[in-house]
Design a protein around this motif. Structure first.
Motif, PDB file in Angstrom:
ATOM      1  N   LEU A  30      45.464  27.776 -18.787  1.00 27.57           N
ATOM      2  CA  LEU A  30      45.211  26.645 -19.848  1.00 27.57           C
ATOM      3  C   LEU A  30      45.108  25.270 -19.077  1.00 27.57           C
ATOM      4  O   LEU A  30      44.306  24.473 -19.204  1.00 27.57           O
ATOM      5  CB  LEU A  30      46.240  26.270 -20.852  1.00 27.57           C
ATOM      6  N   THR A  31      46.451  25.038 -18.324  1.00 27.56           N
ATOM      7  CA  THR A  31      46.621  23.585 -17.673  1.00 27.56           C
ATOM      8  C   THR A  31      45.954  23.507 -16.146  1.00 27.56           C
ATOM      9  O   THR A  31      46.182  22.450 -15.782  1.00 27.56           O
ATOM     10  CB  THR A  31      47.871  23.221 -17.859  1.00 27.56           C
ATOM     11  N   GLY A  32      45.700  24.565 -15.389  1.00 26.24           N
ATOM     12  CA  GLY A  32      45.258  24.640 -14.166  1.00 26.24           C
ATOM     13  C   GLY A  32      46.492  24.490 -13.365  1.00 26.24           C
ATOM     14  O   GLY A  32      46.372  24.210 -12.029  1.00 26.24           O
ATOM     15  N   GLY A  33      47.748  24.698 -13.906  1.00 29.99           N
ATOM     16  CA  GLY A  33      48.777  24.784 -12.899  1.00 29.99           C
ATOM     17  C   GLY A  33      49.208  23.641 -11.924  1.00 29.99           C
ATOM     18  O   GLY A  33      48.896  22.618 -12.675  1.00 29.99           O
ATOM     19  N   SER A  34      49.657  23.726 -10.974  1.00 33.55           N
ATOM     20  CA  SER A  34      50.168  22.814 -10.162  1.00 33.55           C
ATOM     21  C   SER A  34      49.196  21.749  -9.836  1.00 33.55           C
ATOM     22  O   SER A  34      49.208  21.046  -9.211  1.00 33.55           O
ATOM     23  CB  SER A  34      51.270  23.031  -9.253  1.00 33.55           C
ATOM     24  N   MET A  35      48.038  22.445  -9.656  1.00 31.30           N
ATOM     25  CA  MET A  35      46.770  21.915  -9.114  1.00 31.30           C
ATOM     26  C   MET A  35      46.161  20.849 -10.110  1.00 31.30           C
ATOM     27  O   MET A  35      45.394  19.806  -9.900  1.00 31.30           O
ATOM     28  CB  MET A  35      45.535  22.778  -8.890  1.00 31.30           C
ATOM     29  N   GLY A  36      46.522  21.077 -11.492  1.00 31.38           N
ATOM     30  CA  GLY A  36      45.960  19.957 -12.400  1.00 31.38           C
ATOM     31  C   GLY A  36      44.558  20.290 -12.768  1.00 31.38           C
ATOM     32  O   GLY A  36      44.088  21.240 -12.370  1.00 31.38           O
ATOM     33  N   LEU A  37      44.096  19.565 -13.316  1.00 30.51           N
ATOM     34  CA  LEU A  37      42.735  19.437 -14.133  1.00 30.51           C
ATOM     35  C   LEU A  37      41.813  18.128 -13.792  1.00 30.51           C
ATOM     36  O   LEU A  37      42.488  17.259 -13.935  1.00 30.51           O
ATOM     37  CB  LEU A  37      42.702  19.642 -15.715  1.00 30.51           C
ATOM     38  N   THR A  38      40.659  18.477 -13.062  1.00 29.48           N
ATOM     39  CA  THR A  38      39.692  17.199 -12.952  1.00 29.48           C
ATOM     40  C   THR A  38      38.801  17.262 -14.074  1.00 29.48           C
ATOM     41  O   THR A  38      38.140  18.221 -14.353  1.00 29.48           O
ATOM     42  CB  THR A  38      39.113  17.483 -11.658  1.00 29.48           C
ATOM     43  N   VAL A  39      38.661  16.260 -14.808  1.00 28.93           N
ATOM     44  CA  VAL A  39      37.694  16.224 -15.874  1.00 28.93           C
ATOM     45  C   VAL A  39      36.680  14.976 -15.636  1.00 28.93           C
ATOM     46  O   VAL A  39      37.235  14.123 -14.895  1.00 28.93           O
ATOM     47  CB  VAL A  39      38.416  16.131 -17.194  1.00 28.93           C
ATOM     48  N   GLU A  40      35.594  14.975 -16.388  1.00 32.40           N
ATOM     49  CA  GLU A  40      34.880  13.892 -16.184  1.00 32.40           C
ATOM     50  C   GLU A  40      35.307  12.573 -16.783  1.00 32.40           C
ATOM     51  O   GLU A  40      36.011  12.566 -17.998  1.00 32.40           O
ATOM     52  CB  GLU A  40      33.671  13.944 -17.140  1.00 32.40           C
ATOM     53  N   LYS A  41      35.351  11.270 -16.212  1.00 33.43           N
ATOM     54  CA  LYS A  41      35.773  10.137 -16.584  1.00 33.43           C
ATOM     55  C   LYS A  41      34.503   9.593 -17.592  1.00 33.43           C
ATOM     56  O   LYS A  41      33.694  10.159 -17.823  1.00 33.43           O
ATOM     57  CB  LYS A  41      35.880   9.054 -15.550  1.00 33.43           C
ATOM     58  N   LEU A  42      34.998   8.667 -18.440  1.00 33.21           N
ATOM     59  CA  LEU A  42      34.106   8.072 -19.341  1.00 33.21           C
ATOM     60  C   LEU A  42      32.850   7.292 -18.586  1.00 33.21           C
ATOM     61  O   LEU A  42      33.201   6.773 -17.502  1.00 33.21           O
ATOM     62  CB  LEU A  42      34.648   6.754 -20.144  1.00 33.21           C
ATOM     63  N   GLN A  43      31.688   7.559 -19.059  1.00 37.82           N
ATOM     64  CA  GLN A  43      30.520   6.901 -18.462  1.00 37.82           C
ATOM     65  C   GLN A  43      29.883   6.243 -19.473  1.00 37.82           C
ATOM     66  O   GLN A  43      29.781   6.363 -20.641  1.00 37.82           O
ATOM     67  CB  GLN A  43      29.688   8.362 -18.353  1.00 37.82           C
ATOM     68  N   PRO A  44      29.365   5.037 -18.918  1.00 42.52           N
ATOM     69  CA  PRO A  44      28.803   3.843 -19.671  1.00 42.52           C
ATOM     70  C   PRO A  44      27.250   4.560 -20.193  1.00 42.52           C
ATOM     71  O   PRO A  44      26.807   5.147 -19.426  1.00 42.52           O
ATOM     72  CB  PRO A  44      28.610   2.873 -18.864  1.00 42.52           C
ATOM     73  N   PRO A  45      27.061   4.302 -21.515  1.00 46.40           N
ATOM     74  CA  PRO A  45      25.725   4.598 -21.982  1.00 46.40           C
ATOM     75  C   PRO A  45      24.753   3.851 -21.453  1.00 46.40           C
ATOM     76  O   PRO A  45      25.118   2.581 -21.053  1.00 46.40           O
ATOM     77  CB  PRO A  45      25.770   4.429 -23.529  1.00 46.40           C
ATOM     78  N   ALA A  46      23.743   4.284 -21.355  1.00 43.78           N
ATOM     79  CA  ALA A  46      22.368   3.287 -20.553  1.00 43.78           C
ATOM     80  C   ALA A  46      22.267   2.171 -21.384  1.00 43.78           C
ATOM     81  O   ALA A  46      22.100   0.973 -20.557  1.00 43.78           O
ATOM     82  CB  ALA A  46      21.364   4.554 -20.516  1.00 43.78           C
TER      83      ALA A  46
END
Lengths: 382, 296
Positions: free
Chosen positions: A144-160
């Motif tokens: 679930l959590t990606g273990g000790s490698m952690g998780l990389t997710v998308e940051k907030l992106q500004p709308p156009a």
């Protein structure tokens, strides 16, 4: 008496002043991301986000009088909720916020029940061991959590349509959430709940006799406070875009408590000051040595507890009080003159009140309580 | 190896690590008896003492000479901490005291990092390698040594408290500081003595555990949690309880780590959390502690 008259007289001035302050602060907050470099904007965003976590901790520690050394765990829970939702279910950023808030509220509620039976030190012990236990648990739940490698997710992106850069958009989003959270904390404290909490902190038995429901309010304080930490954690995932168990070690919990204490317990501005402290002290002192932030933190916490239990937020008021006490009172002067003929060992009485012994002892609890809830450090009463 | 031998082997190893938890818990209990404070910095003070020992050994002093020097330094250090850091907040609300000891925790931890850096250091094993076999169970000299050291410390403390005049004075202060002061005891000095003793006992735990965990500034963080569990289980005002609790926690930790697959080696640190919660919910005063009766 004089104070009351002055307060009544300045009520309208005060309201005007408050409006002006809010407008100025809003203007400054809006201008900042266009003036500073992206990295500095990022740092300010982090300050705002820590302020949310600290104001939650403040509800519990400052106003509830309960000690938590494990708020980093709730922060982590919020951050991981957001990260897992983004990573596994691709829900979009906004949907993660209510889920993280509600999840941490429930988690806090679950913790609040045993916390009822644990006072002071014991609550600190339990929350501390929870904070120590969480990172290995996160590593274990690898699927679930990606273990000790952690998780990389998308940051907030500004709308156009906004035409903003990523750091600026993130800043504004976090600013909005933080403002809402801080207002919520403020209103919560000025409501029935806040008054009940204060009454419980100051005298449990008396409050219970007056009809305050101890178990309900103490448990709820824990839940609210966990919710704020969870929201801050969720924002953290939005801003950083990466979570790993090692980012949420026991050190985070301790740092949060340290920041709150230095910023000012039981003050509404304390969390903001404390958040700035948590963000900037390490980044400034890190250049000297890897260990320098810890040395500075540790010394400052102890120093604050000795000389200014109200923290940075309460400092102006305390200094003014101290100065006022040291200055000779005009009315007292004529009374003192006839006593000059008395033998030297008979100490003139007024001196006992004016001397250094009159200054409040270190960590005087009365001083903490003396700060009116929700009132800004009073600067208008010259 | 049969199932029973295997189980006994695990118990012996648990007792070995339990001895370390017991001595740190003993330090916590000493301070709690005297001042009513739970010292969150106790583990870090022990870590600092261990660094002193390491420095002495690294500069060429034989281990068994470095040990008494370290203990003396720790004793002085503990007294100093009481006088400089704790005395000003004595009698302040619990929250203040806890925060001050947490501040001390952060400061000492970083100080060690500043002076000795965060790189892991090898600490010499004071006990010889090998061991003896008893009914198929291997007893390492180091395990036996750890248990023996804790037993000696316990015995010395017992002699000090029960059979010397200074021990009598210390018990008087722990029992009722106000009456002790009225009968002419310098309470402040006795409290300093108590903190000195606690720091010394804590230093023993640090020196014992350093060869196993390797020396680094965050070494005692985990141990502290186990020691908290031990002190909670035994009762925060009972030295005997601290030792029994420490041994119990050590065995419980080893056995769950070895036999409960869900827990395994990495989640063992959940054991003290469960113990603390269970004890506080079922019997808050601990096994050997006295329930505090409060007038509201």
């Amino acid at each position: 008496m004089r104070t009351i008259v002055t307060t009544l007289g300045t009520d309208r001035v005060r309201r005007l002043r408050a409006t002006l302050t809010v407008l100025l602060a809003a203007a400054a907050a809006g201008y900042v991301p266009f003036y500073f470099a992206p990295f500095q904007v990022f740092q300010l965003t982090m300050v705002l986000l820590y302020a949310v976590a600290l104001s939650g901790l403040n509800l519990l520690v400052g106003f509830g009088g309960q000690i938590s050394l494990g708020h980093g765990a709730f922060f982590a829970a919020g951050a991981y909720t957001a990260a897992v939702m983004l990573d596994r279910h691709d829900t979009g950023h906004l949907a993660t916020l209510p889920v993280a808030a509600a999840g941490c509220f429930l988690l806090g509620l679950g913790f609040g029940v045993p916390a009822l039976r644990l006072r002071g030190l014991y609550l600190a012990l339990v929350t501390l061991s929870f904070a120590v236990f969480l990172p290995p648990l996160l590593k274990r739940l690898e699927p679930l959590t990606g273990g000790s490698m952690g998780l990389t997710v998308e940051k907030l992106q500004p709308p156009a349509w906004s035409g903003l850069a990523e750091d600026q958009w993130t800043y504004f989003v976090v600013l909005v959430v933080t403002t809402v959270a801080l207002l919520l904390a403020r209103n919560l404290l000025r409501s029935r709940v806040g008054r009940a909490l204060l009454a419980l902190r100051d005298n449990e038995s008396a409050a219970e006799v007056m009809g305050v429901r101890l178990s309900l309010h103490k448990t709820l304080a824990f839940a609210w406070s966990a919710m704020f930490a969870g929201v801050a954690g969720c924002l953290y995932t939005w801003v950083i875009g990466f979570v790993s168990p090692d980012s949420f070690s026991f050190v985070l919990s301790v740092t949060l408590l340290a920041g709150l204490v230095v910023g000012g317990l039981a003050s509404l501005y304390g969390p903001l000051l404390g958040a700035a402290f948590v963000m900037y002290v390490p980044s400034v002192s890190q250049d000297l040595d890897e260990a320098a932030p810890g040395v500075v933190f540790g010394l400052l916490i102890i120093a604050v507890m000795y000389v200014a239990p109200t923290g940075l937020a309460g400092l102006p008021g305390r200094v003014r009080g101290l100065v006022a006490r040291r200055l000779p009172r005009p009315a007292a002067a004529p009374d003192r003159t006839p006593e000059t003929g008395s033998p030297p060992d008979a100490r003139p009485e007024p001196q006992a009140g004016d001397g250094p012994f009159a200054t409040p002892g270190p960590a005087d609890p009365a001083v903490v309580d003396a700060e009116p809830v929700g009132a800004p450090p009073r600067t208008e009463k010259e | 190896m049969s199932v029973v031998t295997d189980l006994l082997q695990q118990v012996v190893e648990g007792l070995g690590s339990g001895a370390v938890y017991a001595s740190l818990a003993l330090a916590l209990v000493l301070i709690h008896r005297f001042t009513g404070i739970v010292n969150f910095a106790q583990g870090e003070l022990a870590m600092l003492s261990t660094y002193v020992a390491w420095q002495l050994v690294a500069s060429g002093m034989p281990f068994w000479l470095a040990l008494p020097v370290t203990l003396a330094v720790s004793f002085a250090g503990g007294m100093l901490v009481e006088r400089l850091v704790i005395r000003p907040v004595q009698g302040a609300p619990e929250l203040t005291v806890v925060i001050v000891t947490v501040g001390l925790f952060i400061f000492v931890n970083a100080l060690a990092g500043l002076v000795w850096s965060f790189t892991v250091k090898d600490f010499p094993q004071p006990f010889p390698d090998g061991g003896l076999y008893l009914a198929g169970v291997r007893l390492d000299w180091s395990t036996l040594g750890m248990i023996a050291v804790v037993a000696v410390v316990m015995g010395l403390l017992y002699l000090l408290f029960q059979h010397t005049s200074i021990g009598l004075v210390m018990r008087a202060v722990a029992g009722n500081p106000a009456s002790a002061r009225l009968s002419g005891i310098r309470v402040g000095r006795v409290l300093m003595l108590g903190w000195g003793l606690a720091a010394t006992v804590g230093a023993v735990s640090g020196v014992l555990v350093a060869p196993v965990l390797f020396l680094e500034p965050n070494m005692m963080g985990g141990v502290l949690v186990y020691a908290f569990a031990a002190a909670t289980l035994g009762g925060f005002d009972s030295p005997v309880g601290a030792v029994v609790g420490g041994l119990f926690v050590g065995v419980a930790e080893t056995l769950t780590g070895a036999y409960v697959d869900v827990i395994g080696a990495d989640l063992k640190v959940g054991v003290p959390l469960v113990i603390i919660l269970a004890v506080l919910l079922v019997r808050p005063q601990g096994l050997f502690g006295r329930a505090a009766v409060e007038r509201a």
